[in-house]
Design a protein around this motif. Structure first.
Motif, PDB file in Angstrom:
ATOM      1  N   VAL A 142      -8.065 -21.327  40.465  1.00 11.46           N
ATOM      2  CA  VAL A 142      -8.701 -21.521  39.270  1.00 11.46           C
ATOM      3  C   VAL A 142      -9.937 -22.468  39.495  1.00 11.46           C
ATOM      4  N   GLU A 143     -10.975 -22.271  38.687  1.00  5.33           N
ATOM      5  CA  GLU A 143     -12.154 -22.936  38.795  1.00  5.33           C
ATOM      6  C   GLU A 143     -11.966 -24.518  38.695  1.00  5.33           C
ATOM      7  N   ALA A 144     -12.509 -25.065  39.610  1.00  7.42           N
ATOM      8  CA  ALA A 144     -12.274 -26.613  39.643  1.00  7.42           C
ATOM      9  C   ALA A 144     -13.408 -27.215  38.539  1.00  7.42           C
ATOM     10  N   SER A 145     -12.961 -26.987  37.242  1.00  6.02           N
ATOM     11  CA  SER A 145     -14.165 -27.642  36.256  1.00  6.02           C
ATOM     12  C   SER A 145     -13.357 -27.880  35.234  1.00  6.02           C
ATOM     13  N   LEU A 146     -13.620 -28.811  34.467  1.00  9.95           N
ATOM     14  CA  LEU A 146     -13.021 -29.158  33.139  1.00  9.95           C
ATOM     15  C   LEU A 146     -13.922 -28.235  31.999  1.00  9.95           C
ATOM     16  N   ALA A 147     -15.017 -27.757  32.307  1.00 15.44           N
ATOM     17  CA  ALA A 147     -16.045 -27.213  31.316  1.00 15.44           C
ATOM     18  C   ALA A 147     -15.704 -25.971  31.001  1.00 15.44           C
ATOM     19  N   VAL A 148     -14.467 -24.999  31.495  1.00 13.22           N
ATOM     20  CA  VAL A 148     -14.206 -23.902  31.096  1.00 13.22           C
ATOM     21  C   VAL A 148     -12.924 -23.846  30.042  1.00 13.22           C
ATOM     22  N   PRO A 149     -13.242 -23.425  28.771  1.00 14.49           N
ATOM     23  CA  PRO A 149     -12.443 -23.558  27.664  1.00 14.49           C
ATOM     24  C   PRO A 149     -11.309 -22.692  28.014  1.00 14.49           C
ATOM     25  N   GLY A 150      -9.965 -23.436  27.790  1.00 12.15           N
ATOM     26  CA  GLY A 150      -8.886 -22.501  27.900  1.00 12.15           C
ATOM     27  C   GLY A 150      -8.639 -22.053  29.514  1.00 12.15           C
ATOM     28  N   ALA A 151      -9.531 -22.541  30.353  1.00 11.88           N
ATOM     29  CA  ALA A 151      -8.989 -22.180  31.824  1.00 11.88           C
ATOM     30  C   ALA A 151      -9.381 -23.165  32.742  1.00 11.88           C
ATOM     31  N   GLY A 152      -9.543 -22.876  34.090  1.00 11.74           N
ATOM     32  CA  GLY A 152      -9.894 -23.989  34.991  1.00 11.74           C
ATOM     33  C   GLY A 152      -8.784 -24.975  35.153  1.00 11.74           C
ATOM     34  N   LEU A 153      -9.294 -26.063  35.364  1.00 15.87           N
ATOM     35  CA  LEU A 153      -8.404 -27.473  35.121  1.00 15.87           C
ATOM     36  C   LEU A 153      -7.758 -27.474  34.043  1.00 15.87           C
ATOM     37  N   ARG A 154      -8.557 -27.287  32.926  1.00 12.80           N
ATOM     38  CA  ARG A 154      -7.685 -27.318  31.564  1.00 12.80           C
ATOM     39  C   ARG A 154      -6.314 -26.793  31.509  1.00 12.80           C
ATOM     40  N   GLU A 155      -6.461 -25.587  32.049  1.00 15.21           N
ATOM     41  CA  GLU A 155      -5.161 -24.742  32.146  1.00 15.21           C
ATOM     42  C   GLU A 155      -4.217 -25.077  33.114  1.00 15.21           C
ATOM     43  N   ALA A 156      -4.827 -25.639  34.315  1.00 18.31           N
ATOM     44  CA  ALA A 156      -3.653 -25.803  35.439  1.00 18.31           C
ATOM     45  C   ALA A 156      -3.264 -27.255  35.531  1.00 18.31           C
ATOM     46  N   LEU A 157      -3.878 -28.211  34.992  1.00 15.35           N
ATOM     47  CA  LEU A 157      -3.423 -29.547  34.913  1.00 15.35           C
ATOM     48  C   LEU A 157      -2.186 -29.795  34.319  1.00 15.35           C
ATOM     49  N   PRO A 158      -1.951 -29.183  33.012  1.00 16.33           N
ATOM     50  CA  PRO A 158      -0.619 -29.442  32.442  1.00 16.33           C
ATOM     51  C   PRO A 158       0.444 -28.618  33.156  1.00 16.33           C
ATOM     52  N   ARG A 159       0.028 -27.778  33.894  1.00 17.42           N
ATOM     53  CA  ARG A 159       1.377 -27.302  34.734  1.00 17.42           C
ATOM     54  C   ARG A 159       1.854 -27.992  35.893  1.00 17.42           C
ATOM     55  N   ALA A 160       0.985 -29.045  36.420  1.00 19.90           N
ATOM     56  CA  ALA A 160       1.584 -29.450  37.792  1.00 19.90           C
ATOM     57  C   ALA A 160       2.226 -30.747  37.933  1.00 19.90           C
ATOM     58  N   ASP A 161       3.226 -30.826  38.391  1.00 17.45           N
ATOM     59  CA  ASP A 161       3.797 -31.961  38.880  1.00 17.45           C
ATOM     60  C   ASP A 161       3.332 -33.070  39.903  1.00 17.45           C
ATOM     61  N   TYR A 162       2.637 -32.365  40.653  1.00 13.33           N
ATOM     62  CA  TYR A 162       1.682 -33.240  41.648  1.00 13.33           C
ATOM     63  C   TYR A 162       0.313 -32.658  41.704  1.00 13.33           C
ATOM     64  N   VAL A 163      -0.796 -33.172  41.339  1.00 10.62           N
ATOM     65  CA  VAL A 163      -2.027 -32.943  41.554  1.00 10.62           C
ATOM     66  C   VAL A 163      -2.738 -33.668  42.685  1.00 10.62           C
ATOM     67  N   VAL A 164      -3.021 -32.932  43.686  1.00 11.93           N
ATOM     68  CA  VAL A 164      -3.624 -33.350  45.053  1.00 11.93           C
ATOM     69  C   VAL A 164      -5.123 -32.986  45.139  1.00 11.93           C
ATOM     70  N   ALA A 165      -5.806 -34.257  45.184  1.00 11.45           N
ATOM     71  CA  ALA A 165      -7.434 -34.049  45.413  1.00 11.45           C
ATOM     72  C   ALA A 165      -7.708 -34.356  46.796  1.00 11.45           C
ATOM     73  N   ALA A 166      -8.203 -32.890  47.441  1.00  5.34           N
ATOM     74  CA  ALA A 166      -8.587 -32.908  48.740  1.00  5.34           C
ATOM     75  C   ALA A 166      -9.981 -32.190  48.768  1.00  5.34           C
ATOM     76  N   ALA A 167     -10.820 -32.275  47.777  1.00  6.92           N
ATOM     77  CA  ALA A 167     -12.197 -31.780  47.941  1.00  6.92           C
ATOM     78  C   ALA A 167     -13.195 -32.589  48.390  1.00  6.92           C
ATOM     79  N   PRO A 168     -14.332 -31.911  49.110  1.00  7.02           N
ATOM     80  CA  PRO A 168     -15.299 -32.800  49.455  1.00  7.02           C
ATOM     81  C   PRO A 168     -16.068 -33.289  48.059  1.00  7.02           C
TER      82      PRO A 168
END
Length: 342
Positions: A197-223
């Protein structure tokens, strides 16, 4: 202009001179650098002496891992063709003068991928099996039976789809977890993540907004880039499950630590394992030190036995290519702040 292909040696009769910027600790086996065929003089400089060493130098090895000394010394870099960073992240080098120049930048991509992935798996297992709690109870001489969580079947969201993120995805998948990624380009059918997904909170209904509630573990590994700085703040943490854990092995400023502390205290998320911080060392008065649901690691997730030798080996491979007039491997896209292909 930023160049995607590094400049090659100019063909001048004199062999190129190398400057090694260090913080007091020199690279191991420095004789492999000093005596390299085709290389001219090698000067070793610290942040205080870099400005004196740079004039006429065509190559700079940044061995002082997080220094910003090159920014101040940049006006003295009158012949610099190539800068190599003995790190994966190069955010400390992405100042306007270097970005706008024709000087190539390479990093040490690949050295830390598997060690960091192993650390992330260790954090996941520690949380799931309560190993940090078991250790605390042992110190108290307390025998306390309890059930633990499974690892297999849990869902991880890995923010950052470069080499480190991919190694993490493969490691967690091998442990039976389902994994998706968050990166610059959303897609399906990715060989390591399946869905990105797009690593952004600015995508309504998609991107991180959609993915974060699914995760048991959120791993930040980005530059660290303008897009990832403070990406994980109150808004992102509020989208996570109350049972979810945050793991940060990327860059400290990706997470807003004040927001994280509030989320942990209020129970908005269940825990955090942090290997990087906005200020390092982590200040003694940080509340993160004493929070029982937090694991504090001193920026060592990729530092396994022999890692410094691997950094030198990778640099020497790039140096041999440079001296032979061949393209360098780990060229950083200076506009984006990380190697092409991420």
């Amino acid at each position: 202009m930023t160049t995607g292909t590094p400049p090659q040696p100019s063909g001048a009769p004199s062999a190129p001179r190398l400057v090694v910027l260090h913080g007091g600790e020199l690279p191991p086996g420095r004789e492999r650098i000093d005596g390299r065929p085709g290389l001219g003089a090698v000067d070793y400089a610290t942040a205080d002496t870099l400005g004196d060493a740079l004039p006429g130098a065509r190559v700079l090895l940044v061995w002082d891992l997080f220094t910003e000394a090159l920014t101040a010394a940049w006006p003295k870099a009158d012949a610099l063709e190539w800068v190599h960073a003995a790190t994966t992240g190069v955010d400390n080098l992405m100042f306007p003068g270097l970005v706008e120049s024709g000087t190539a930048v390479t990093n040490s991509r690949g050295v830390f991928d598997r060690p960091i992935a192993e650390t992330v798996l260790g954090f996941v297992i520690s949380f799931a099996k309560g190993l940090h709690i078991t250790r605390d109870l042992q110190r108290e001489r307390t025998w306390k039976w309890r059930e633990t969580e499974p690892v297999a079947g849990r869902h991880a969201l890995v923010i950052g789809t470069g080499g480190i993120g991919r190694a993490i995805a493969r490691m967690l998948s091998a442990a039976g977890m389902t994994v998706e990624g968050a990166g610059r380009t959303p897609r399906t059918g990715d060989p390591d993540f399946g869905t990105v997904v797009e690593a952004s909170l600015a995508v309504p209904g998609a991107g991180l907004r959609e993915a974060l509630p699914r995760a048991d573990y959120v791993v930040a590994a980005a530059p660290l880039t303008p897009a990832t700085r403070e990406l994980i703040g109150a808004e992102a943490l509020g989208l996570m499950r109350p049972t979810a854990r945050l793991i940060n092995v990327g860059r400290g400023p990706t997470v807003v630590e004040e927001d994280l502390v509030r989320a942990l205290r209020s129970g908005d998320i269940a825990g955090a394992a942090l290997d990087v911080f906005a200020a390092e060392p982590l200040p003694p008065d940080s509340p993160l030190w004493s929070m029982p649901q937090v694991i504090v690691s001193p920026h060592m997730s990729g530092d396994v036995e022999g890692w410094k030798d691997e950094l030198v080996r990778l640099f020497l491979d790039e140096l041999d290519r440079y001296l032979a007039g061949e393209p360098l491997r780990n060229v950083v896209d200076k506009r984006r702040g990380y190697p092409a292909g991420h």
